[in-house]
Write an enzyme that holds these catalytic residues in place. Structure first.
Site, PDB file in Angstrom:
ATOM      1  N   LYS A  83      47.615-133.313  -4.503  1.00  0.00           N
ATOM      2  CA  LYS A  83      47.684-131.968  -5.071  1.00  0.00           C
ATOM      3  C   LYS A  83      49.094-131.686  -5.584  1.00  0.00           C
ATOM      4  O   LYS A  83      50.080-132.077  -4.949  1.00  0.00           O
ATOM      5  CB  LYS A  83      47.288-130.959  -3.992  1.00  0.00           C
ATOM      6  CG  LYS A  83      47.241-129.502  -4.434  1.00  0.00           C
ATOM      7  CD  LYS A  83      46.758-128.634  -3.279  1.00  0.00           C
ATOM      8  CE  LYS A  83      46.774-127.157  -3.602  1.00  0.00           C
ATOM      9  NZ  LYS A  83      46.305-126.331  -2.466  1.00  0.00           N
ATOM     10  N   SER A 159      43.259-122.853  -3.406  1.00  0.00           N
ATOM     11  CA  SER A 159      44.096-123.374  -4.459  1.00  0.00           C
ATOM     12  C   SER A 159      43.923-124.884  -4.672  1.00  0.00           C
ATOM     13  O   SER A 159      44.517-125.449  -5.584  1.00  0.00           O
ATOM     14  CB  SER A 159      45.561-123.078  -4.134  1.00  0.00           C
ATOM     15  OG  SER A 159      45.973-123.729  -2.939  1.00  0.00           O
ATOM     16  N   SER A 183      42.396-122.661   1.413  1.00  0.00           N
ATOM     17  CA  SER A 183      42.477-123.455   0.183  1.00  0.00           C
ATOM     18  C   SER A 183      41.875-124.845   0.264  1.00  0.00           C
ATOM     19  O   SER A 183      41.751-125.513  -0.759  1.00  0.00           O
ATOM     20  CB  SER A 183      43.936-123.561  -0.274  1.00  0.00           C
ATOM     21  OG  SER A 183      44.429-122.301  -0.649  1.00  0.00           O
TER      22      SER A 183
END
Length: 509
Positions: A83, A159, A183
């Site tokens: 990520k 996210s 997230s």
């Protein structure tokens, strides 16, 4: 396919039929070469990413170089994505989804990245995130919206939305993610994946920080099988980091082994009432009710919790004050590196403005409020081994659906140029707007504040064919209990073969 057989295929012809553990076994047994797995991943990336916009930074040349050097470890040769937030890779951009960081190149790799590569994983790129991971959808001014493979008009959540979209679409069998308010679990629910948020401190966020967001953030992965997440938790939590703020006692056995053990007869308490008083979609309620029936069929004691002790609005207010302060600090650091005020998105600038108006006492009081959440959940864990809740309260939003109305945007812009920071805090204007968005995902925050492990398990699909996860929480340090229960559920109601339909315009399923 579940347990030791999850994701296995008779050959390497169909890459999507293998989970990460099966890929690693095929490499170990000489059935397939790491370069072949990388080619499969890159072919899939090139086919679907133009539609999904899940991978924002392409590192295929670096991935090939890693393979040429030789890979070894429990995931040797398995394609992997990290990520673009807290998972820096030396030499690659570290944008955090923000135009303010688009020129930043990571000078060193995060410990989670070192551990992933030491385990043999081959990092082929980085996945998209909203600016600084601040939203429950992955839509940034820098990269644009990321789309859900189950319905490209909808968000995969945030996210870690880019990671979830990439795994659900079959680019990689598993991807790095992190969770500060849901997230990992929210994208897992929206994309039909398994997502475990570890206990606070289990996986260090070093050397970028001792703790992220006052310890609310946990590092982990999104996967399609339980065993992948269990083995990866062993990888990410192995060893010690000199810069970690404290040391965590290791489990009694490896998480991979704990995941294979029978969970025993558990006392499970469930609740489906929104902690902020909002609506909970019928499919989200039904997902929990069906999960409860499945658990009873496995011999567990399942009971509705009628005296839920966590005040969701108090939880949200505690988080908001910390959010304001953290964003203000983050923006200030970026400005010191040369970022311009207009490089930040309007929502981020508004939050930073509020953070500058916040007093130190208000910030400290908000952080102290986390203790009330920990104590409230502790009273429940005196009665129950595990808690069962919805992961989300509503289906995934459509792309752009959560964008504020034009009038709200106009007021935000006006407020940036007027001395109204205290007025905005006292008026509860943004608090009301935040609660409106939080009504979609009110169930995940408490685990972050309390620092306990929580997971989303893909056990239900709604009337439109969209996945709906159910959430389980356990006391601090009991990831093994959750993984064991997840393995039992995976065997009782397999989900591995449920994949998104073909993507429009690609011919790719």
């Amino acid at each position: 396919m579940t347990g030791d057989d999850a994701g296995k295929a008779p050959g390497a012809r169909d890459y999507r039929q293998w989970d990460a553990c099966a890929c690693a076994a095929a490499v170990r047994d000489g059935e397939v070469a790491p370069g072949s797995l990388l080619r499969c991943a890159l072919e899939r990336l090139d086919a679907v990413n133009p539609v999904l916009n899940a991978v924002c930074i392409d590192a295929r040349s670096r991935a090939q170089a890693r393979i040429d050097e030789g890979v070894k470890g429990p995931f040797a040769g398995v394609p992997y994505l990290v990520k673009d937030l807290l998972q820096d890779v030396q030499g690659l951009p570290s944008t955090l989804g923000s135009r303010s960081c688009r020129q930043v190149i990571a000078p060193a790799s995060a410990d989670t990245v070192h551990r992933a590569e030491d385990a043999g994983l081959v990092i082929l790129g980085k996945t998209a995130t909203p600016e600084f991971g601040l939203k429950g959808v992955t839509e940034s001014a820098l990269w644009g919206p990321t789309r859900n493979p189950w319905d490209i008009d909808r968000s995969p959540g945030g996210s870690s939305g880019g990671a979830a979209a990439a795994v659900a679409a079959g680019i990689v069998p598993m991807a790095g993610a992190n969770d500060g308010a849901g997230s990992i679990r929210i994208p897992a629910s929206y994309c039909g994946l398994f997502g475990l948020k570890p206990s606070r401190g289990r996986v260090p966020v070093t050397p970028l920080a001792g703790e992220a967001w006052e310890g609310a953030v946990s590092e982990g992965v999104l996967s399609r099988s339980v065993r992948d997440s269990a083995r990866m938790l062993d990888v990410l939590s192995s060893g010690q980091s000199a810069s970690a703020p404290f040391r965590v006692e290791p489990p009694s056995a490896s998480f991979e082994e704990l995941a294979r053990r029978e969970p025993g007869r558990l006392r499970i308490g469930w609740n489906v009432d929104s902690p902020v008083g909002g609506r909970v979609d019928r499919d989200c309620v039904e997902a929990v009710e069906r999960a409860g029936a499945l658990l009873e069929a496995q011999g567990h004691v399942v009971e509705r919790v009628t005296d839920w002790p966590v005040d969701g609005r108090h939880v949200a207010r505690s988080v908001l004050a910390l959010l304001y302060g953290q964003v203000a600090a983050f923006v200030a650091r970026a400005r010191e590196r040369g970022a311009r005020w207009d490089d930040f998105e309007l929502d981020t600038r508004t939050l930073a403005r509020l953070g500058r108006a916040l007093t130190a006492g208000e910030y400290a009081r908000a952080r102290q409020g986390w203790n009330r959440v920990s104590l409230a959940l502790a009273t429940l864990f005196e009665r129950y081994d595990v808690l069962l809740l919805p992961t989300v309260a509503m289906p995934p939003p459509r792309i752009g659906e959560l964008e504020p109305a034009p009038l709200v945007r106009a007021l935000q812009r006006l407020a940036l140029y007027l001395p109204v920071g205290r007025w905005m805090l006292n008026s509860r204007f943004l608090e009301r707007m935040t609660f409106e968005n939080l009504e979609r995902t009110p169930f995940t925050l408490a685990a972050n504040l309390a620092g306990i492990p929580a997971m989303s398990v893909p056990l239900h699909w709604d009337r439109d064919g969209l996945p709906v996860g159910v959430q389980f929480m356990a006391p601090w340090g009991e990831e093994g209990r959750l993984l064991s229960l997840a393995t039992q559920l995976e065997a009782a109601q397999p989900w591995f073969d449920r994949v998104p339909p073909p993507l429009p315009g690609t011919g790719q399923g």
